[in-house]
Design a protein around this motif. Structure first.
Motif, PDB file in Angstrom:
ATOM      1  N   GLN A  98       0.670  -1.153   0.035  1.00  0.00           N
ATOM      2  CA  GLN A  98       0.069  -0.230  -0.179  1.00  0.00           C
ATOM      3  C   GLN A  98       0.759   1.154  -0.063  1.00  0.00           C
ATOM      4  N   GLU A  99       0.269   2.323  -0.726  1.00  0.00           N
ATOM      5  CA  GLU A  99       1.069   3.644  -0.512  1.00  0.00           C
ATOM      6  C   GLU A  99       1.345   3.956   0.806  1.00  0.00           C
ATOM      7  N   ARG A 100       0.513   3.734   1.724  1.00  0.00           N
ATOM      8  CA  ARG A 100       0.937   4.236   2.994  1.00  0.00           C
ATOM      9  C   ARG A 100       2.273   3.611   3.611  1.00  0.00           C
ATOM     10  N   SER A 101       2.283   2.245   3.325  1.00  0.00           N
ATOM     11  CA  SER A 101       3.553   1.499   3.785  1.00  0.00           C
ATOM     12  C   SER A 101       4.674   1.943   3.174  1.00  0.00           C
ATOM     13  N   ARG A 102       4.546   2.246   1.982  1.00  0.00           N
ATOM     14  CA  ARG A 102       6.038   2.688   1.156  1.00  0.00           C
ATOM     15  C   ARG A 102       6.267   4.012   1.614  1.00  0.00           C
ATOM     16  N   GLU A 103       5.343   4.768   2.030  1.00  0.00           N
ATOM     17  CA  GLU A 103       5.654   6.219   2.566  1.00  0.00           C
ATOM     18  C   GLU A 103       6.360   6.181   3.731  1.00  0.00           C
ATOM     19  N   ARG A 104       5.754   5.071   4.646  1.00  0.00           N
ATOM     20  CA  ARG A 104       6.391   4.848   5.973  1.00  0.00           C
ATOM     21  C   ARG A 104       8.011   4.385   5.749  1.00  0.00           C
ATOM     22  N   ILE A 105       8.253   3.592   4.812  1.00  0.00           N
ATOM     23  CA  ILE A 105       9.409   3.071   4.458  1.00  0.00           C
ATOM     24  C   ILE A 105      10.361   4.299   4.097  1.00  0.00           C
ATOM     25  N   ASP A 106      10.019   5.105   3.251  1.00  0.00           N
ATOM     26  CA  ASP A 106      10.594   6.015   2.791  1.00  0.00           C
ATOM     27  C   ASP A 106      10.956   6.935   3.953  1.00  0.00           C
ATOM     28  N   GLU A 107      10.009   7.266   4.922  1.00  0.00           N
ATOM     29  CA  GLU A 107      10.010   8.061   5.840  1.00  0.00           C
ATOM     30  C   GLU A 107      11.448   7.668   6.885  1.00  0.00           C
ATOM     31  N   ILE A 108      11.163   6.210   7.242  1.00  0.00           N
ATOM     32  CA  ILE A 108      12.086   5.662   7.814  1.00  0.00           C
ATOM     33  C   ILE A 108      13.833   5.833   7.338  1.00  0.00           C
ATOM     34  N   LEU A 109      13.824   5.599   5.922  1.00  0.00           N
ATOM     35  CA  LEU A 109      15.120   5.643   5.605  1.00  0.00           C
ATOM     36  C   LEU A 109      15.545   7.246   5.501  1.00  0.00           C
ATOM     37  N   LYS A 110      14.797   7.944   5.124  1.00  0.00           N
ATOM     38  CA  LYS A 110      14.873   9.428   4.907  1.00  0.00           C
ATOM     39  C   LYS A 110      15.565   9.830   6.743  1.00  0.00           C
ATOM     40  N   VAL A 111      14.787   9.620   7.709  1.00  0.00           N
ATOM     41  CA  VAL A 111      15.194   9.855   9.036  1.00  0.00           C
ATOM     42  C   VAL A 111      16.732   9.172   9.343  1.00  0.00           C
ATOM     43  N   ALA A 112      16.748   8.085   8.860  1.00  0.00           N
ATOM     44  CA  ALA A 112      17.844   6.915   9.074  1.00  0.00           C
ATOM     45  C   ALA A 112      19.363   7.693   8.585  1.00  0.00           C
ATOM     46  N   MET A 113      18.863   8.283   7.306  1.00  0.00           N
ATOM     47  CA  MET A 113      20.273   9.051   6.607  1.00  0.00           C
ATOM     48  C   MET A 113      20.574  10.437   7.113  1.00  0.00           C
ATOM     49  N   ASP A 114      19.456  10.954   7.493  1.00  0.00           N
ATOM     50  CA  ASP A 114      19.853  12.250   8.306  1.00  0.00           C
ATOM     51  C   ASP A 114      20.396  12.233   9.549  1.00  0.00           C
ATOM     52  N   LEU A 115      20.093  10.839  10.350  1.00  0.00           N
ATOM     53  CA  LEU A 115      20.969  10.900  11.497  1.00  0.00           C
ATOM     54  C   LEU A 115      22.347  10.506  11.407  1.00  0.00           C
ATOM     55  N   ILE A 116      22.544   9.589  10.245  1.00  0.00           N
ATOM     56  CA  ILE A 116      23.851   9.057   9.589  1.00  0.00           C
ATOM     57  C   ILE A 116      24.941  10.323   9.609  1.00  0.00           C
ATOM     58  N   GLY A 117      24.165  11.280   8.995  1.00  0.00           N
ATOM     59  CA  GLY A 117      24.890  12.514   8.572  1.00  0.00           C
ATOM     60  C   GLY A 117      25.270  13.550   9.793  1.00  0.00           C
TER      61      GLY A 117
END
Length: 218
Positions: free
Chosen positions: A25-44
């Motif tokens: 579902q689109e909602r699940s894909r959006e959730r994964i995208d948000e997790i990955l975005k946050v993870a990348m920001d934290l890594i930086g």
């Protein structure tokens, strides 16, 4: 490496990148995208070692179970981030390599690849942390090697019409080594003063040109 070995290598790496649950579902894909975005920001911000699954969950607006629902561990997040990053790189490189129409274009294409990668890492600092993590993790180290091989093969396929057939195997090995060395070169170039870094990049491109002269028929 023959075709069957490459298929096995890619299959093994695919297992590392597999999500625990495939979003439908689109909602699940959006959730994964948000997790990955946050993870990348934290890594930086903090570096990979300091980032935890709990922090990723908290910053991405959900319970930790919502992260584990898709990613079994931090290694899986790192692998997925790397897969997305390398996909971007492949797409950008493919566009440049498609312009090779003659032997004189090959050196320009190699310069393009080096400049593109250098610019990408400079403008996306967390990428370097991501690459370092991939190289340091025994479970993921083959991903980095495989992707260097894939990119070098893209370059070799574009240049093949201008390389004598009896030299193509050696050409492929040389291109593979140069692609792998590019990562180390850029790591150094972005850590030293800007002027020195620019000269390091220029010298590296010149060394590639010298290597290409051994293979390319002008």
């Amino acid at each position: 490496m023959d075709a069957s070995s490459q298929m096995v290598e890619r299959r093994d790496i695919g297992a590392q990148l597999a999500l625990r649950r495939i979003p439908k579902q689109e909602r699940s894909r959006e959730r994964i995208d948000e997790i990955l975005k946050v993870a990348m920001d934290l890594i930086g911000q903090k570096g990979i070692d300091a980032v935890t699954m709990k922090e990723i969950a908290g910053r991405s607006g959900g319970p930790i179970a919502s992260v584990y629902q898709y990613f079994p561990n931090k290694t899986a997040i790192i692998a997925t981030l790397y897969d997305r990053y390398i996909g971007q790189m492949r797409n950008m490189l493919a566009e440049g390599l498609s312009r090779i129409a003659g032997p004189s274009d090959i050196s320009e294409a190699s310069d393009m690849m080096v400049d593109l990668y250098t610019s990408f890492v400079r403008s996306h600092p967390p990428v370097q942390d991501l690459i370092n993590a991939i190289q340091a993790d025994k479970a993921l180290a083959d991903i980095d090697i495989s992707e260097a091989r894939q990119i070098s093969e893209m370059f070799c396929q574009a240049a093949a019409p201008f390389v004598p057939e009896n030299l193509r195997e050696e050409f492929q090995r040389t291109a593979f080594v140069m692609c792998h060395l590019t990562v180390s070169m850029v790591r150094l170039a972005i850590k030293v003063p800007e002027r020195e870094g620019a000269q390091i990049v220029s010298d590296f491109k010149a060394s590639i040109h010298q290597q290409l002269k051994r293979f390319v028929v002008c």
